[in-house]
Design a protein around this motif. Sequence first.
Motif: not given
Length: 485
Positions: A198-217
């Motif tokens: 029961s986990l979801c992850f997604v990259s936090v991207r601004l255009g082509g640049r990744s500035i972080g990530s987000l995890g949801i449980s």
Amino acid sequence: MRVHWFTHFLRFLAAFVLVLGISLTYRHILLVNPTTVALTFLLAILAVSTVWGIAVSVFMSVVAMLAFNYYFLPPIGRFTVADPQNWVALFAFLVVSVLASHLSTRARQKAEDASARRREIEKLYAFSQGLLESGNVIQLLNRIPSQIVDIFEVGAAALLLAEKQKIYRSGPVVAKLDLESLNTVVLREEPVIDVPNSLCFVSVRLGGRSIGSLGISGSMLSRQTLEAIGTLVAVAIERARAIEQLGLTEAAREGERLRTALLDSVTHALRTPLTSIKASVTNLLSNSSVTDRQRQELLTIINEETDRLNRLVGEAGEMARLDAGEVELELEPRPIEDVIAAAMSKCQFALGDRVVNVNVQPGLPRVRVDISRAREALVHLLENANQYSPAAQPITITAEAQGDFVVTSVADRGAGIDDLEQSLIFEKFYRGKDQRYLVQGTGMGLPIAKAIIEAHGGTMNLTSQRGQGSVFSFTLPTERGRTRD
């Protein structure tokens, strides 16, 4: 798990009972032709498919075919088929039942998917609105995980800011939403959905640049929703940074403007008395033929301008102490008339022949004030009104009750202050652009008065209109209001 299987068993049993009930009804109560029976079975199968899904409806189709054969096709009461055409009818019935079940289930699933998508869009909209409420980056980063938990009804959320390697969480630390897992997702272009955990992850991207990530449980979100959340978070962070940068730039510009105004005012305020002192001293030293009367006049100038310099330095020091909160007030209950009388007495020489109207509402409650400090604040307002209004125009002082406060106002009939300057008038060393070189002063009187009133727990306000004059008003808490606090 047992409850889940028991629920399924009850659904299969209900489908079986429903087929049996239709069969017995048409066999023993309502005598109808086989076509009506078949259509009734189909309607029941469609209803079951819509409510309970394809598995139960297929089971019901098979049971209905057997019941149709047993109760309504000759030989009645047996599972044999005498007429070959009935085989075709049974097969057609089964195929139609299964296809109808499948189509009904698909329609129901699409309707549920559309409804779920609509709910997700509504949640995304609410989430985007929540992101707009904060212009501060740190505050925004702390709020994002909590908003995700509240809006999307998940168990926990964690946001990693890659450049700082810092995690912002919605609550207690969740083991599977750790730094290593979030860092792994930073460079991924696709969301990661771990159904078993029961986990979801997604990259936090601004255009082509990744500035972080987000995890949801704790709950599963669709890939499209995850991508939308990642994009919204990236845009919100960049927006907050832009607003913060704009604020810093504006603050720097404002600071530069205030420094320029400070230097201009201080330079002008210091140069005038220093010039007079220098000229007088030079005249005394270089001119041996100065008469006793001239010498006395020059010494008087030196004395007056020295007092003026001393007052400037004293006001600057007092403003610094007020800003630092180092001034202790000796509060006591006094009628507002005492403050007005003390200020009028102090300003008597400066006001000269000017008419001052005093209107005090009868029966006002006493205010808790440091009488010397409150007098000083009112003196600054009176001197300001006296300097910036024609000598022939009166000054009006009014006092009235307003809740747990007494409001005192000083109104003049001067040139008034435009809207832009009204926002700057209480800034230290600021003086009106049209009057700064015509009226002597340091630009410290109004800021000092405002700081004194605020130290009493009151407020100071300005109402002004060009060509009509200005009204400076301040509030002081009453003795009753202070006791209630």
